[in-house]
Design a protein around this motif. Sequence first.
Motif, PDB file in Angstrom:
ATOM      1  N   UNK A 130      96.225 -41.482  36.949  1.00  0.00           N
ATOM      2  CA  UNK A 130      95.852 -40.167  37.445  1.00  0.00           C
ATOM      3  C   UNK A 130      96.801 -39.731  38.552  1.00  0.00           C
ATOM      4  N   UNK A 131      97.042 -38.448  38.624  1.00  0.00           N
ATOM      5  CA  UNK A 131      97.892 -37.907  39.680  1.00  0.00           C
ATOM      6  C   UNK A 131      97.010 -37.530  40.876  1.00  0.00           C
ATOM      7  N   UNK A 132      96.462 -38.565  41.499  1.00  0.00           N
ATOM      8  CA  UNK A 132      95.567 -38.410  42.638  1.00  0.00           C
ATOM      9  C   UNK A 132      95.983 -39.371  43.735  1.00  0.00           C
ATOM     10  N   UNK A 133      95.552 -39.092  44.942  1.00  0.00           N
ATOM     11  CA  UNK A 133      95.815 -39.975  46.068  1.00  0.00           C
ATOM     12  C   UNK A 133      94.549 -40.073  46.920  1.00  0.00           C
ATOM     13  N   UNK A 134      94.457 -41.138  47.703  1.00  0.00           N
ATOM     14  CA  UNK A 134      93.317 -41.374  48.586  1.00  0.00           C
ATOM     15  C   UNK A 134      93.719 -41.009  50.010  1.00  0.00           C
ATOM     16  N   UNK A 135      92.832 -40.311  50.706  1.00  0.00           N
ATOM     17  CA  UNK A 135      93.027 -40.007  52.128  1.00  0.00           C
ATOM     18  C   UNK A 135      91.769 -40.443  52.868  1.00  0.00           C
ATOM     19  N   UNK A 136      91.972 -41.068  54.016  1.00  0.00           N
ATOM     20  CA  UNK A 136      90.819 -41.479  54.818  1.00  0.00           C
ATOM     21  C   UNK A 136      91.234 -41.609  56.264  1.00  0.00           C
ATOM     22  N   UNK A 137      90.261 -41.587  57.139  1.00  0.00           N
ATOM     23  CA  UNK A 137      90.507 -41.724  58.574  1.00  0.00           C
ATOM     24  C   UNK A 137      89.384 -42.571  59.164  1.00  0.00           C
ATOM     25  N   UNK A 138      89.562 -42.966  60.396  1.00  0.00           N
ATOM     26  CA  UNK A 138      88.530 -43.755  61.067  1.00  0.00           C
ATOM     27  C   UNK A 138      87.234 -42.952  61.164  1.00  0.00           C
ATOM     28  N   UNK A 139      87.336 -41.649  61.388  1.00  0.00           N
ATOM     29  CA  UNK A 139      86.140 -40.807  61.477  1.00  0.00           C
ATOM     30  C   UNK A 139      85.384 -40.793  60.149  1.00  0.00           C
ATOM     31  N   UNK A 140      86.117 -40.651  59.042  1.00  0.00           N
ATOM     32  CA  UNK A 140      85.460 -40.661  57.726  1.00  0.00           C
ATOM     33  C   UNK A 140      84.825 -42.024  57.462  1.00  0.00           C
ATOM     34  N   UNK A 141      85.513 -43.089  57.848  1.00  0.00           N
ATOM     35  CA  UNK A 141      84.993 -44.441  57.616  1.00  0.00           C
ATOM     36  C   UNK A 141      83.674 -44.662  58.361  1.00  0.00           C
ATOM     37  N   UNK A 142      83.520 -44.015  59.519  1.00  0.00           N
ATOM     38  CA  UNK A 142      82.291 -44.173  60.300  1.00  0.00           C
ATOM     39  C   UNK A 142      81.071 -43.684  59.528  1.00  0.00           C
ATOM     40  N   UNK A 143      81.243 -42.671  58.694  1.00  0.00           N
ATOM     41  CA  UNK A 143      80.101 -42.209  57.908  1.00  0.00           C
ATOM     42  C   UNK A 143      80.266 -42.505  56.413  1.00  0.00           C
ATOM     43  N   UNK A 144      81.128 -43.473  56.089  1.00  0.00           N
ATOM     44  CA  UNK A 144      81.226 -44.005  54.724  1.00  0.00           C
ATOM     45  C   UNK A 144      81.786 -43.042  53.711  1.00  0.00           C
ATOM     46  N   UNK A 145      82.906 -42.410  54.045  1.00  0.00           N
ATOM     47  CA  UNK A 145      83.489 -41.490  53.076  1.00  0.00           C
ATOM     48  C   UNK A 145      85.010 -41.586  53.066  1.00  0.00           C
ATOM     49  N   UNK A 146      85.584 -41.079  51.984  1.00  0.00           N
ATOM     50  CA  UNK A 146      87.030 -40.922  51.865  1.00  0.00           C
ATOM     51  C   UNK A 146      87.291 -39.788  50.900  1.00  0.00           C
ATOM     52  N   UNK A 147      88.513 -39.273  50.898  1.00  0.00           N
ATOM     53  CA  UNK A 147      88.860 -38.169  50.028  1.00  0.00           C
ATOM     54  C   UNK A 147      89.742 -38.627  48.876  1.00  0.00           C
ATOM     55  N   UNK A 148      89.563 -38.012  47.724  1.00  0.00           N
ATOM     56  CA  UNK A 148      90.417 -38.203  46.565  1.00  0.00           C
ATOM     57  C   UNK A 148      91.039 -36.835  46.316  1.00  0.00           C
ATOM     58  N   UNK A 149      92.362 -36.766  46.475  1.00  0.00           N
ATOM     59  CA  UNK A 149      93.060 -35.486  46.437  1.00  0.00           C
ATOM     60  C   UNK A 149      94.092 -35.435  45.328  1.00  0.00           C
ATOM     61  N   UNK A 150      94.313 -34.220  44.816  1.00  0.00           N
ATOM     62  CA  UNK A 150      95.368 -34.085  43.803  1.00  0.00           C
ATOM     63  C   UNK A 150      96.723 -34.172  44.482  1.00  0.00           C
ATOM     64  N   UNK A 151      97.700 -34.620  43.711  1.00  0.00           N
ATOM     65  CA  UNK A 151      99.061 -34.813  44.234  1.00  0.00           C
ATOM     66  C   UNK A 151      99.870 -33.571  43.983  1.00  0.00           C
TER      67      UNK A 151
END
Length: 73
Positions: A52-73
Motif C-alpha cells: 500500500x502507498x501509505x505511511x504511519x505518523x505518530x507522536x508522543x502526544x498521540x501515544x498517550x491516548x493510544x492512537x496513530x495516523x495512517x496517511x496516504x503518500x
Amino acid sequence: MSNKNISDIQKFIETYEPAKFKTLSRGIEVRGIKDIHRGISYANEVIQRLSLRLTIAHSAEMAMYGSFEVLDV
C-alpha cells in the motif's frame, strides 16, 4: 485523495480491522490501541504485505491516548 489512495486506505481498514478510527482529509487516525508499539508494528506489516502507498505518523502526544495516523503518500 485520489481513488488509488482511497482504495489503499480501505484495504488497510479491512485488513487491520481497527475497533475505532477517525477519517482525516489525508488518511485515518487509528484510536484506542492498548499496545501502541505492537499496533504500529502490525500496521507497518499490513502496509508492506499489501504494498500500500501509505505511511504511519505518530507522536508522543498521540501515544498517550493510544492512537496513530495512517496517511496516504
